[in-house]
Design an enzyme around this catalytic site. Structure first.
Site, short mmCIF file in Angstrom:
data_model
loop_
_atom_site.label_atom_id
_atom_site.label_comp_id
_atom_site.label_asym_id
_atom_site.label_seq_id
_atom_site.Cartn_x
_atom_site.Cartn_y
_atom_site.Cartn_z
N LYS A 3 0.64 -1.14 -0.01
CA LYS A 3 0.06 0.22 -0.01
C LYS A 3 0.66 1.28 -0.11
O LYS A 3 1.81 1.34 0.65
CB LYS A 3 -1.12 0.08 1.18
CG LYS A 3 -0.41 0.95 2.37
CD LYS A 3 0.19 -0.35 3.34
CE LYS A 3 1.43 0.01 3.38
NZ LYS A 3 2.56 -0.84 3.21
N VAL A 161 7.39 5.57 5.80
CA VAL A 161 6.96 5.10 4.37
C VAL A 161 5.74 4.02 4.60
O VAL A 161 4.71 4.06 3.60
CB VAL A 161 8.08 4.48 3.66
CG1 VAL A 161 7.65 3.69 2.28
CG2 VAL A 161 9.20 5.19 3.31
N GLU A 162 5.67 3.31 5.30
CA GLU A 162 4.59 2.36 5.25
C GLU A 162 3.17 2.84 5.74
O GLU A 162 2.40 2.59 5.18
CB GLU A 162 4.83 1.27 6.58
CG GLU A 162 6.19 0.12 6.04
CD GLU A 162 5.75 -0.54 4.78
OE1 GLU A 162 4.47 -0.87 4.53
OE2 GLU A 162 6.58 -1.00 3.92
N THR A 163 3.36 3.68 6.82
CA THR A 163 1.98 4.19 7.37
C THR A 163 1.89 5.68 7.63
O THR A 163 1.11 6.11 8.33
CB THR A 163 1.54 3.41 8.60
OG1 THR A 163 2.64 3.58 9.64
CG2 THR A 163 1.57 2.16 8.42
N TYR A 344 12.12 1.76 -3.04
CA TYR A 344 11.63 1.76 -1.61
C TYR A 344 12.71 1.95 -0.53
O TYR A 344 12.50 2.51 0.49
CB TYR A 344 10.95 0.46 -1.47
CG TYR A 344 10.36 0.10 0.11
CD1 TYR A 344 9.14 0.45 0.37
CD2 TYR A 344 11.03 -0.46 0.92
CE1 TYR A 344 8.60 0.33 1.67
CE2 TYR A 344 10.69 -0.86 2.17
CZ TYR A 344 9.52 -0.46 2.61
OH TYR A 344 9.09 -0.59 3.88
#
Length: 361
Positions: A3, A161-163, A344
């Site tokens: 995501k 980066v993730e959330t 990433y």
């Protein structure tokens, strides 16, 4: 670990309260009696209900048999829980969009792909939010550094980066997502069936109602977007409260650090070094491996000392006007174990660096 989402900025305490996907019990909460091998459910989920989207699905029935025989789950309660799970066609479409394709031809020249990716994460507002998160959880970040050898900027970069540091942890019920992918997505059904198995074991062990927990469309959970299998292998109770809660930032910090240590993070070592020169004739990517002498023969020299490293991967970033080459060192490869992408890993590292710099300015 799936995501990418973006939201407008709100005060931190409002956002963290609003986005938590693991409800906390209150003194007024009541729970029903738990059968042997069963879950601790909230009253609205403890219903005598059969049927549902997976009622006649043979994969679902086989899964229930396995959970009963292998793990001692209560058959009736598990049937009732899965009867309340929803088949989400939107999840199937999103997974199809994630599937690898060979039909898209790579660009014939530089087009700024890295710059566009970088701008999704490294912005003034986002960096400032990272500073707020780091300052709020500085003690936990420093403790993770001491225990696992992973510096705060890497953990901050991953969670950012993730959330967006907990702002965007997903709104999909994890049970719905994993049931859909386990029972109605043959291409990866075996993998997601294992994730559903581990998720239900987690919910039982932690006394969570599995119908309450929310995450990404692929079933990733909490601040660090751990899949259930990653929870099983790497999540830790870093807050010391006796529970592992991936929606708790302190547990998430320790869990991310433990993940990196387990995947070979070398304390105090470099991540990557930019190169002078161009090497268009060499294959590039985080999976490549060259001796430093090979890279020198191709025309590259490091802009900073490489320490004792005798080998590196060759990283190439598209900056629009040309290509930027980097020496990728073992710690860079470790970041790619979280998400198998050069972009990433570089975004995680550079975001963490940007937040660290902003804290001292």
């Amino acid at each position: 670990m799936f995501k990418r989402r973006y939201v407008t900025l709100l005060p931190l305490f409002v956002l963290l309260a609003a986005c938590s996907s693991k409800p906390k019990p209150t003194e007024t909460d009541t729970t029903t009696g738990t059968p042997s091998g069963g879950f601790l459910l909230e009253p609205q989920h403890n219903v005598m209900q059969m049927g549902g989207d997976f009622a006649n699905n043979p994969n679902a029935q086989q899964f229930i048999d396995k959970m009963v025989n292998k793990h001692g789950f209560d058959r009736q309660q598990l049937q009732e829980i899965l009867s309340q799970a929803k088949r989400l066609d939107s999840v199937l479409r999103l997974m199809d969009n994630q599937a690898p394709t060979t039909s898209v031809k790579p660009p014939s020249g530089p087009n700024g792909a890295w710059l566009r990716y970088r701008k999704k994460f490294i912005t003034p507002d986002n960096v400032q939010n990272g500073v707020v998160f780091w300052n709020q959880y500085e003690d936990a970040l420093n403790r993770a550094w001491q225990v696992y050898g992973v510096p705060p900027e890497i953990i901050v970069g991953i969670i950012g980066v993730e959330t967006r540091w907990g702002r965007v942890m997903g709104k999909t019920r994890i049970l719905d997502a994993l049931a859909t992918l386990s029972f109605n997505y043959p291409r990866r059904a075996e993998y997601f069936s294992g994730e559903l198995e581990t998720f239900l074991l987690m919910a039982r062990d932690e006394q969570d109602d599995p119908l309450n927990l929310k995450g990404s469309f692929a079933g990733a959970m909490g601040y660090g977007q751990f899949m259930p299998s990653s929870y099983k292998q790497y999540a830790v109770d870093f807050s010391g409260d006796g529970h592992i809660n991936l929606w708790d930032p302190v547990d998430a910090i320790g869990s991310v650090a433990n993940y990196f240590k387990a995947h070979g993070w070398v304390k105090g070592d470099q991540v990557a070094v930019m190169a002078n020169g161009q090497a268009p004739g060499l294959p590039n990517g985080f999976k490549t491996k060259y001796s430093i002498s090979q890279l020198a023969a191709a025309g590259l020299t490091p802009q900073q000392p490489l320490g004792n490293h005798q080998q590196a991967s060759l990283l190439r970033l598209d900056v629009g006007t040309g290509y930027q080459y980097w020496y990728g060192l073992p710690n860079f490869y470790t970041i790619t174990r979280y998400n198998h992408s050069t972009h990433y890993a570089m975004a995680v590292w550079q975001l963490g660096q940007a937040v660290a710099l902003a804290r001292v300015q």
